[in-house]
Design an enzyme around this catalytic site. Structure first.
Site, PDB file in Angstrom:
ATOM      1  CG  HIS A 308      -1.905  -0.894   1.198  1.00  0.00           C
ATOM      2  ND1 HIS A 308      -3.077  -1.112   0.139  1.00  0.00           N
ATOM      3  CD2 HIS A 308      -2.322  -2.011   2.090  1.00  0.00           C
ATOM      4  CE1 HIS A 308      -3.561  -1.884   0.353  1.00  0.00           C
ATOM      5  NE2 HIS A 308      -3.675  -2.651   1.479  1.00  0.00           N
ATOM      6  CG  ASP A 344      -2.877  -8.154   0.719  1.00  0.00           C
ATOM      7  OD1 ASP A 344      -2.064  -8.716   1.823  1.00  0.00           O
ATOM      8  OD2 ASP A 344      -4.126  -7.723   0.935  1.00  0.00           O
ATOM      9  CG  HIS A 346      -6.823  -5.278   1.764  1.00  0.00           C
ATOM     10  ND1 HIS A 346      -6.341  -6.201   2.778  1.00  0.00           N
ATOM     11  CD2 HIS A 346      -7.985  -5.058   2.370  1.00  0.00           C
ATOM     12  CE1 HIS A 346      -7.246  -6.389   3.659  1.00  0.00           C
ATOM     13  NE2 HIS A 346      -8.306  -5.518   3.438  1.00  0.00           N
ATOM     14  CG  ASP A 435      -4.969  -9.973   3.431  1.00  0.00           C
ATOM     15  OD1 ASP A 435      -4.527 -10.727   2.570  1.00  0.00           O
ATOM     16  OD2 ASP A 435      -4.766  -8.737   3.724  1.00  0.00           O
TER      17      ASP A 435
END
Length: 586
Positions: A308, A344, A346, A435
């Protein structure tokens, strides 16, 4: 000692502090993971001094600090002690009217405990020893034994001991360095932690690395069958190739602050800057070692995560972008084309931003998106790169949660591998967030360790096996440790186990893949045959589904009353007198 804790920049203005575990995906630009932090333009590191007894109601701002950094002094309110109450002027009981006096109700404090495995809160009751969310034992041994620890007890069962012994004996001897898997790990990364716990323990916590390391040690993988690599801190010159000078300085500044936040959920303490430099340095050196032939492949067991972190901002638990650092290190070592696959849950908005204009780095991300309602809100299928690099950014945005092995492997077969093969990378990086694993409290998806192993096996065929896996997210300790161990076993040459060759995707998963193919066929010739085949299958599915619906409606329209209602329900109403059957004479 001066103790500094953190006041997030948005919360300092009076915004309510919601739990990290409270789902607020309906506001994509304000939610982080579950609740998004500040936008990329917000790079303010905030802190305040909680031991300063300042009576003035106005916060004092130190004008000598670095730009963008605000120190705030808290006001400590002095509470009345028991001695103070006794020293007050006494009163006469006879002068008081106590006719309506009632005894003071005793304040009952509700005790609670947080699950070691998933951080969820549970009531502290003598009869409750298992987490209501994940079922882990209150005194779980997962930090000592990894996922081999029984979730229902503190020790190893006999079966688990046998598995442990079998894992240790499956390979004898240590392989040569040029054909082994190298693991990057340094205990100093464990010092990066949130200083003051809020409503829950922060999901990105040191225990994530401890659980994986314990699992590898219990299985005899590391130390044992994999080589370590010495850690070094990434240099400022290397970081400047991907981050702005302001972003690098903002991270470095946290080393002089006891506790600080970049966004309400992206914390730092005095050790965080070094941990981030160590993580990035390990990733760079692993990439160089693999490209040079000193290692077959590698796994970066690092934190804080990085995907991120963009050019100008640190957010989403991430400080420096480890995958981007590794990609440039690989190119410096001789790789002309680098593939980054980010699974991931996200979207890696930072990695996409860094390489969105770069045709030598292909970025492919599979993530929950839900029309932009899932953090960070970016990563739609039509985000393909820009300014001549269109097609070098590929997003597979799932439209819902609960996505499992079949959808992921189906997307690999029809999108990821065809594009990657046509791109023909010299080096492959996996941004391996776990995740999306089954049981993760933030991702809420259903990928199993076997699914992660299968995806790793599929990517291992690219780049001549030159593959680096970098840890990103993953917040259920049992899921993250078992998934990471399965991936590392594939890196060491073990078979992934059950093959997922003929995966039947969900309806939503098929629609997502078709949407991606429709867009990416403009840039990759290898996708046209897949798109045509899947499109025809989808049309057949739609037509058959319509015919079934029409037949169902027709049967329902011509069916008798008792068939529509169901025999058991009709019998229930008759026996209970809800219907009165009319006789012929009435």
């Amino acid at each position: 000692m001066v103790t500094e804790t953190v006041q997030p920049s948005r919360l300092a203005n009076g915004e309510a502090d919601n739990s990290l575990h409270k789902e607020r995906s309906h506001i994509p630009h304000q939610d982080s993971k579950r609740r998004r932090g500040n936008s990329g333009s917000d790079r303010t590191v905030t802190a305040h001094n909680e031991n300063c007894t300042c009576p003035d109601a106005t916060d004092n701002v130190d004008t000598n600090t670095q730009p963008g950094v605000v120190f705030k002094k808290s006001r400590v309110q002095r509470e009345m002690t028991v001695q103070d109450m006794y020293n007050k002027e006494s009163f006469d009981d006879e002068d008081e009217d106590d006719s309506d006096w009632e005894p003071m109700q005793k304040h009952v404090e509700i005790k609670k405990w947080f699950c070691t495995n998933c951080t969820m809160v549970n009531l502290d009751d003598i009869d409750i020893v298992y987490c209501d969310t994940c079922g882990e034992h209150k005194e779980s041994g997962i930090l000592r034994l990894g996922f081999f620890a029984s979730p229902s007890s503190q020790g190893l069962t006999e079966v688990e001991l046998e598995v442990k012994d079998r894992c240790k004996d499956s390979h004898s001897g240590i392989p040569q360095s040029d054909s082994c898997t190298v693991i990057g790990f340094d205990e100093r990364m464990l010092l990066h932690s949130e200083v003051e716990m809020k409503s829950h323990p922060h999901p990105e916590r040191p225990d994530r690395l401890r659980a994986i390391a314990a699992s590898l040690a219990t299985a005899g993988i590391f130390p044992g069958r994999c080589y370590p690599i010495s850690a070094r801190e990434i240099t400022r010159a290397e970081l400047k190739m991907i981050h702005s000078a302001e972003q690098i300085e903002a991270v470095e500044l946290t080393s002089r602050i006891y506790a600080s936040y970049f966004t309400p959920d992206t914390y730092a303490n005095e050790h965080s800057a070094r941990a981030a430099r160590l993580a990035a340095g390990l990733c760079a050196d692993l990439a160089s070692a693999i490209l040079s032939g000193r290692a077959k492949n590698g796994f970066a067991l690092v934190r804080p995560p990085g995907h991120h972190a963009g050019v100008r901002q640190s957010m989403g638990f991430c400080l420096h972008n480890n995958a981007a650092v590794a990609a440039l290190a690989a190119q410096a070592a001789g790789a002309k084309k680098v593939l980054i696959v980010d699974w991931d849950v996200h979207h890696g908005n930072g990695t996409q931003e860094i390489f969105e204009l770069n045709k030598s780095v292909l970025y492919i991300s599979l993530h929950r998106h839900e029309g932009g309602r899932f953090y960070p809100g970016t990563g739609a299928a039509n985000e393909v790169g820009s300014e001549g690099a269109e097609g070098y950014c590929v997003n597979v945005p799932w439209s819902r949660g609960g996505v499992g092995d079949n959808d992921y492997v189906f997307a690999f077969q029809n999108v990821v591998l065809p594009i990657a093969s046509e791109f023909a990378p010299d080096f492959t990086i996996i941004s391996a967030g776990f995740d999306a694993a089954r049981g993760d409290p933030l991702g809420c998806c259903d990928v199993t360790p076997a699914g992660y192993a299968q995806m790793t096996h599929m990517l291992n065929a690219l780049s001549g096996g030159k593959l680096l896996v970098i840890l990103e997210g993953g917040y259920n300790l049992r899921s993250i440790s078992s998934s990471a161990t399965s991936v590392i076993k594939v890196l060491m040459g073990e078979n992934p186990g059950c093959k997922l060759d003929h995966c039947v995707p969900s309806k939503a998963g098929l629609q997502t893949v078709l949407e991606v193919l429709k867009i990416q066929t403009n840039f990759w010739r290898s996708l046209k045959s897949n798109y045509a085949k899947l499109q025809s299958q989808w049309e057949v599915y739609i037509s058959e589904n319509k015919r079934k619906q029409i037949k169902k409606v027709r049967r329902a329209a011509g069916a008798p009353l008792w068939w529509k209602w169901g025999r058991k329900r009709l019998l229930y109403h008759i026996l209970n007198g809800h219907f009165r059957l009319k006789s012929k004479g009435c």
